[in-house]
Design an enzyme around this catalytic site. Sequence first.
Site, PDB file in Angstrom:
ATOM      1  N   GLU A 171       0.820  -1.210   0.000  1.00 22.59           N
ATOM      2  CA  GLU A 171       0.000   0.000   0.000  1.00 22.59           C
ATOM      3  C   GLU A 171       0.856   1.263   0.000  1.00 22.59           C
ATOM      4  O   GLU A 171       0.542   2.244  -0.684  1.00 22.59           O
ATOM      5  CB  GLU A 171      -0.949  -0.009   1.199  1.00 22.59           C
ATOM      6  CG  GLU A 171      -1.944  -1.165   1.208  1.00 22.59           C
ATOM      7  CD  GLU A 171      -2.814  -1.224  -0.037  1.00 22.59           C
ATOM      8  OE1 GLU A 171      -3.104  -0.148  -0.612  1.00 22.59           O
ATOM      9  OE2 GLU A 171      -3.197  -2.334  -0.448  1.00 22.59           O
ATOM     10  N   HIS A 214       2.044   2.073  -3.443  1.00 21.14           N
ATOM     11  CA  HIS A 214       1.087   2.808  -4.277  1.00 21.14           C
ATOM     12  C   HIS A 214       1.312   4.315  -4.161  1.00 21.14           C
ATOM     13  O   HIS A 214       1.249   5.049  -5.150  1.00 21.14           O
ATOM     14  CB  HIS A 214      -0.346   2.489  -3.835  1.00 21.14           C
ATOM     15  CG  HIS A 214      -0.901   1.213  -4.395  1.00 21.14           C
ATOM     16  ND1 HIS A 214      -0.887   0.925  -5.737  1.00 21.14           N
ATOM     17  CD2 HIS A 214      -1.522   0.172  -3.783  1.00 21.14           C
ATOM     18  CE1 HIS A 214      -1.474  -0.256  -5.940  1.00 21.14           C
ATOM     19  NE2 HIS A 214      -1.862  -0.735  -4.773  1.00 21.14           N
ATOM     20  N   GLU A 237      -1.172  -2.496  -9.584  1.00 22.71           N
ATOM     21  CA  GLU A 237      -1.105  -3.495  -8.518  1.00 22.71           C
ATOM     22  C   GLU A 237       0.174  -4.327  -8.632  1.00 22.71           C
ATOM     23  O   GLU A 237       0.842  -4.601  -7.636  1.00 22.71           O
ATOM     24  CB  GLU A 237      -2.336  -4.408  -8.559  1.00 22.71           C
ATOM     25  CG  GLU A 237      -3.645  -3.715  -8.209  1.00 22.71           C
ATOM     26  CD  GLU A 237      -3.693  -3.245  -6.766  1.00 22.71           C
ATOM     27  OE1 GLU A 237      -2.799  -3.600  -5.974  1.00 22.71           O
ATOM     28  OE2 GLU A 237      -4.636  -2.509  -6.425  1.00 22.71           O
TER      29      GLU A 237
END
Length: 266
Positions: free
Chosen positions: A125, A128, A187
């Site tokens: 995360e 990202h 992703e």
Amino acid sequence: MKRLLVSVLVSSFLVGCVATKSPTGRTQALLFSDAQMQQMGAQSFEAMKKDQKISQDKAKTNYVNCVAQRITATLPDQSQKWEVVLFESDSVNAFALPGGHIGVYTGLLNVATNQDQLATVIGHEVAHVLAQHGNEQVSRQQLTGIGMQVADVALGASGVANKDLYMAGLGLGAQIGVILPFGRDQESEADIMGLELMAKAGFDPNASVQLWKNMAKAGGKQGPELLSTHPSHGHRIEDLQSGLNKVMPLYTQARKQSLTECKINR
């Protein structure tokens, strides 16, 4: 006049668009500055803290903070302070937002069963954010017409100058743009970057494979929300396994340091 102003606004978005390369070499079109993305992230995170229940379990909260702090301690920019919140929810999910915000749901702790598996998700995360995937998603939304609709509504309601229209678009991004589901390319990119982050923080990268196997089993055929737009389980695991040899030296080096072991102490 309304159409002209909308055209001017859209043109200003396009002029401000920056074409750049992601950490793995993908071309990204980015409309927003770091400061604007941080504002969006802060607005979104504050709204989520008001709307969702925050866990009062100190042991779990300290555990999540421990893992997150070890991950963020490896980042080049140590001036950025990261806020970590554990939300009370059965959702098997986590997220990170621009501006230094990490959210983890208690349901994830039932699937990520140790510190290394949890580090897999948090590293993913945070990756990202580092790769500016939020900016990329907001920019895509603006460029595909949502920004024009917001501008048109704002023009009809107020008839004022571009500043208010721009803020209307920014408000849209805070509501849905920053937390839109990422695409498969993003992703996969976050998987590879996250693997490196967790290794640098002294978490065993091998645990990433077991974590995603656990994810694949969670929630039946549909899987948990965290996997909604991700690559297939088999493809993801193959990519992670192929990346292990590259990051294991980073893990070995990190383990030579004095590291805080993250546990749920009751």
